[in-house]
Design an enzyme around this catalytic site. Sequence first.
Site, short mmCIF file in Angstrom:
data_model
loop_
_atom_site.label_atom_id
_atom_site.label_comp_id
_atom_site.label_asym_id
_atom_site.label_seq_id
_atom_site.Cartn_x
_atom_site.Cartn_y
_atom_site.Cartn_z
N GLY A 155 40.54 40.33 34.90
CA GLY A 155 39.66 40.03 33.82
C GLY A 155 38.19 41.08 34.49
N ARG A 177 48.92 39.12 34.60
CA ARG A 177 50.12 38.25 33.69
C ARG A 177 50.44 39.49 32.56
NH1 ARG A 177 48.73 32.74 32.78
NH2 ARG A 177 46.60 33.83 32.41
N THR A 236 37.53 37.53 46.28
CA THR A 236 36.39 37.22 46.88
C THR A 236 36.80 35.75 45.25
OG1 THR A 236 35.70 38.97 45.00
CG2 THR A 236 34.24 38.76 46.99
N SER A 237 38.27 35.49 44.95
CA SER A 237 38.54 34.53 43.99
C SER A 237 38.89 32.88 44.90
CB SER A 237 39.28 35.04 43.29
OG SER A 237 41.03 35.07 44.65
N ARG A 238 39.72 32.81 45.15
CA ARG A 238 39.99 31.74 45.94
C ARG A 238 40.45 31.16 47.03
NH1 ARG A 238 35.58 29.57 43.08
NH2 ARG A 238 35.62 28.31 41.66
N GLU A 267 38.61 25.36 52.58
CA GLU A 267 37.03 25.96 52.85
C GLU A 267 36.49 24.52 52.50
OE1 GLU A 267 36.33 28.73 49.56
OE2 GLU A 267 34.46 27.81 48.53
N HIS A 285 31.43 31.90 50.87
CA HIS A 285 31.59 31.54 49.19
C HIS A 285 30.04 32.00 48.46
CE1 HIS A 285 33.99 29.95 46.31
NE2 HIS A 285 32.88 30.10 45.54
N GLY A 287 29.68 34.76 46.44
CA GLY A 287 30.35 36.01 45.09
C GLY A 287 29.23 36.06 44.05
#
Length: 328
Positions: A155, A177, A236-238, A267, A285, A287
Site C-alpha cells: 500500500g 493481495r 512497523t505495522s501491527r 502491546e 510504537h 512509526g
Amino acid sequence: MNKRILVTGRLPEQIMTNLSENYQAEMNLDDRPYERERLLEGIKDKEGFISMITDRVDDEFLDRADHLKIIAHLGVGYNNIDVKAATNRGILVSNTPGVLTDATAELAFALILATARKLVELDRITREGRFQYWAPMLFLGTEVTGKTLGIIGMGKIGKAVAERARGFKMRILYHNRNRIAVSEEKDLMAEHVDMETLLSQSDFISLHVPLTEETRHLIGREELSLMKPTAYLINTSRGPVVDEQALLVSLRNGQIGGAGLDVYEHEPALTPGLVELDNVILLPHVGSGTLETRIRMANMAVANLDAGLSGKVPPNLVNPEVLPIRRL
Ligand code: DGY
C-alpha cells in the site's frame, strides 16, 4: 449550544485550543490513555469522538454511546474499532491515511539500517566503555546496499519504503493481495512474488499490512523457518501480524539474523525473553511519531470530526455503507 465531544489523547496545543473553542470538549490532557471505565463513562453524552489506538471500540462501548455520530480515529490502522458494530448503529468512522506514510516508511528504513549495522547494540557497547581499540573484524554489521528487500503489503507505506530502497540499489520483491499496476512496479523497480519466494530470498523483510483476521500471525513458525539465517524482519505495522512467541524462538536460536520491532502482539507488553536478546531492536510504537506527522494526523481527524458533526461526509470515511442509515 456547542456539540459535545471526547478526545482521549493529548493533541498538539493549538489543535486542543481550537477544539475547546468549537465544542464542549472533554479532552485528555495527559499522555496516558483513558482507563476503560473512564472511557465508557466519558462517551455517554458525546456526539463526536477522536479516538486513539488504545481505545477499544466494541459493543460494550457502543452500547453506552447513544448520542455518538462519528468516531474520528487518529491513525491509519483502526483494528481497535469494531467498524461493523459502529455501522450497524449508524455511526460514521474515519481514519487518517496518507499523512503518516513518510514518517512510517522512514522508521521502517531506520530499522533496516539499525538492525543491519547493529546500531543499538554498538551504542550500548560504546557507552559501557567496551570500545577500547579498533580492529578490522570487530563490531561488523551487514551491508544494506544491493541486498534484497521483501515488502509484504504494497500500500502507500510499502511503496514509500520501496522508494527509499531504490536509493540503496536494493532488489525489491513484494507480496500483496492484489498486484499493483505494472507501470508502478516499473517505477518502483519492484517484482511481485509469492510469499515463499519473498521469504526465502529476502535479506530484509518489512511488513506493511493492516491487521485483519487474514493477516493475524501472517508471520509464524513456518514463515520464519523459510527466511535466510542472515535475514532481518522489520515490523512497523501491527504486532499481531507476527506470532511473537515463534519470533522469539527463531531469534534466540539464530534461525534468522534479527528483527526490528515497533509494534507488539500484546502491546504494550513484550513477550518475555525478547528484551534479553541483542539481535532485536525494540521501539515503543513510534512509526508515525514525528511532530509534523502528529499535527497532520490531528488536523485530519478534526476535519473528519467537523464534517461528521455538521451533516457532511467526512473526507476519510472508512464505512461509506453507513451513509443511508447514519445518525443525524
Ligand atoms: C497508525 O496510524 O496506524 C499508527 O500505527 C498510529 O496509530
